[in-house]
Enzyme design. Structure first.
Site, PDB file in Angstrom:
ATOM      1  N   GLY A   1      35.845  36.738  37.050  1.00  0.00           N
ATOM      2  CA  GLY A   1      37.034  36.140  37.649  1.00  0.00           C
ATOM      3  C   GLY A   1      37.994  37.148  38.256  1.00  0.00           C
ATOM      4  CD  GLN A   2      43.664  36.764  40.866  1.00  0.00           C
ATOM      5  OE1 GLN A   2      44.046  35.917  40.066  1.00  0.00           O
ATOM      6  NE2 GLN A   2      44.436  37.224  41.827  1.00  0.00           N
TER       7      GLN A   2
ATOM      8  CG  ASP B   1      28.746  28.062  27.975  1.00  0.00           C
ATOM      9  OD1 ASP B   1      29.977  28.132  27.767  1.00  0.00           O
ATOM     10  OD2 ASP B   1      28.130  26.989  28.087  1.00  0.00           O
TER      11      ASP B   1
ATOM     12  N   GLY C   1      34.450  35.946  30.791  1.00  0.00           N
ATOM     13  CA  GLY C   1      34.991  35.499  32.085  1.00  0.00           C
ATOM     14  C   GLY C   1      35.210  36.673  33.018  1.00  0.00           C
TER      15      GLY C   1
ATOM     16  CG  ASP D   1      31.657  34.921  34.414  1.00  0.00           C
ATOM     17  OD1 ASP D   1      32.839  35.298  34.503  1.00  0.00           O
ATOM     18  OD2 ASP D   1      31.300  33.762  34.723  1.00  0.00           O
ATOM     19  CB  ILE D   2      29.298  30.854  32.685  1.00  0.00           C
ATOM     20  CG1 ILE D   2      28.388  29.723  32.231  1.00  0.00           C
ATOM     21  CG2 ILE D   2      29.882  30.597  34.065  1.00  0.00           C
ATOM     22  CD1 ILE D   2      29.135  28.469  31.821  1.00  0.00           C
TER      23      ILE D   2
ATOM     24  CE  LYS E   1      45.736  30.807  29.570  1.00  0.00           C
ATOM     25  NZ  LYS E   1      44.638  31.662  29.050  1.00  0.00           N
TER      26      LYS E   1
ATOM     27  CE1 TYR F   1      45.532  28.980  32.576  1.00  0.00           C
ATOM     28  CE2 TYR F   1      47.710  28.792  33.561  1.00  0.00           C
ATOM     29  CZ  TYR F   1      46.652  29.569  33.138  1.00  0.00           C
ATOM     30  OH  TYR F   1      46.707  30.932  33.271  1.00  0.00           O
TER      31      TYR F   1
HETATM   32  N1  SER Z   1      48.273  31.917  38.161  1.00  0.00           N
HETATM   33  C1  SER Z   1      48.255  30.854  37.200  1.00  0.00           C
HETATM   34  C2  SER Z   1      48.184  29.544  37.861  1.00  0.00           C
HETATM   35  O1  SER Z   1      48.723  29.409  38.932  1.00  0.00           O
HETATM   36  C3  SER Z   1      49.478  30.915  36.323  1.00  0.00           C
HETATM   37  O2  SER Z   1      49.201  31.708  35.226  1.00  0.00           O
HETATM   38  O3  SER Z   1      47.641  28.634  37.329  1.00  0.00           O
END
Ligand code: SER
Length: 325
Positions: A13-14, A52, A10, A36-37, A146, A142
């Site tokens: 990403g950010q 992937d 990944g 990354d994908i 986690k 999400y």
């Molecule tokens: N930045 C994330 C979110 O807003 C939280 O870990 O989903």
């Protein structure tokens, strides 16, 4: 000490896009494989693989071929996007993590990093200085992924002796790569609008306080955690990590100190309920105790740097691709 061979999943990403650069500075660019994908500009600056993370065979092939010793697993669908398709979010977040854990076990990887999140907390937790060992009650897919990810990390550490380390990141603010799909994203988007001289409509209420951190500090915390000798860590998995906490109206005021004509209005949407379920601030004293963790940036110094960097991006090099905000 032998240099690790690092794989970042990944990586476009950010977090990944900047972590890859930092780790390449630290270990040498050949030591850090970004994946990354989809294709990313990181490919121009060092080893890059299309991966992937749901494809276990491809993952194994990359680990074997490059003799990977460490993985930073950054693949995830974040809190707000995740609610739009819960089953797919669970599948991507969890199955990719199980693939990494299995590869870690099979190839006896030396160390693995798992990014956890403040999303593990929920409405039953203390809001202010939320303690490390709270009973976790996430409200988003999400967050569920986690919590499960932390538990699976503990399981593999216990059963298979893997060295897995993890931080519960707060909202991360960076100028390099836009955030995507999170509830804390407003605190990135606000800067793009402010620097472009546009009005910002905030999707959270003005007094919604959330824990946040500037990317520079988040990367330093990640690197420090991964560098700390294992015997100095009270726990490997899931350190609370804090730094800043502010509300939309406080960050808007800090931006107005630098850009006085900036304007903001508030139109809360479904992300408000997610934000309301999260802590306002985090107790990260265990990170301080174990590796002396301290953030360098406060709200004002972060605003100065964000605005400076985005001004350069938007106004001094118009030939580079601009982020779509
Ligand atoms: N930045 C994330 C979110 O807003 C939280 O870990 O989903």
């Amino acid at each position: 000490m032998q240099k690790p061979v690092v794989l970042i999943t990944g990586a476009a990403g950010q977090i990944g896009s900047v972590l890859a650069e930092k780790l390449r500075e630290k270990w040498g660019k050949e030591q850090v494989i970004a994946s990354d994908i989809k294709y990313s500009p990181l490919a121009k600056k060092g080893p890059f693989e299309i991966l992937d993370a749901l494809d276990q065979n491809r993952l194994e092939e990359i680990v074997q071929k490059n003799k990977v010793t460490r993985i930073y697993h950054l693949v995830a669908i974040l809190s707000a996007s995740g609610e739009k398709n819960p089953v797919r979010t669970w599948d991507i977040n969890m199955r990719s993590w199980m693939n990494i854990l299995e590869v870690g076990r099979k190839y006896n990887l030396e160390r693995i990093f798992f990014p956890s999140s403040i999303a593990v907390f929920g409405p039953l937790n203390e809001k202010i200085n939320t303690p490390q060992d709270s009973v976790l009650n996430p409200t988003t897919v999400y967050g569920l992924s986690k919590v499960a990810g932390e538990n699976w990390a503990n399981y593999y550490a216990e059963k298979h002796g893997l060295d897995i380390r993890s931080l519960r990141y707060p909202g991360l603010i960076s100028h390099q790569t836009p955030a995507g799909g999170g509830t804390t994203d407003y605190a990135v988007d606000i800067f793009h609008k402010a620097v472009k001289g546009e009005h910002f409509s905030c999707f959270l209420k003005k007094n919604t306080r959330l824990p946040m951190l500037y990317m520079d500090d988040a990367l330093r915390a990640t690197i420090e955690l991964m560098d700390t000798p294992v015997e100095e860590l009270t726990r490997g998995v899931a350190y609370n990590l804090g730094g800043l906490d502010f509300t939309p109206s406080e960050i808007a005021a800090a931006i107005q100190n630098i850009l006085p004509t900036f304007s903001i209005s508030y139109e809360p949407d479904e992300r408000q309920a997610i934000a309301d379920s999260w802590p306002s601030s985090i107790d990260d004293s265990m990170a301080f105790q174990d590796w002396n963790w301290k953030p360098n940036y406060d709200l004002n110094s972060m605003c100065i740097e964000m605005i400076d960097e985005l001004k350069k991006k938007y106004f001094s090099n118009l030939s580079t691709a601009l982020p779509k905000i």
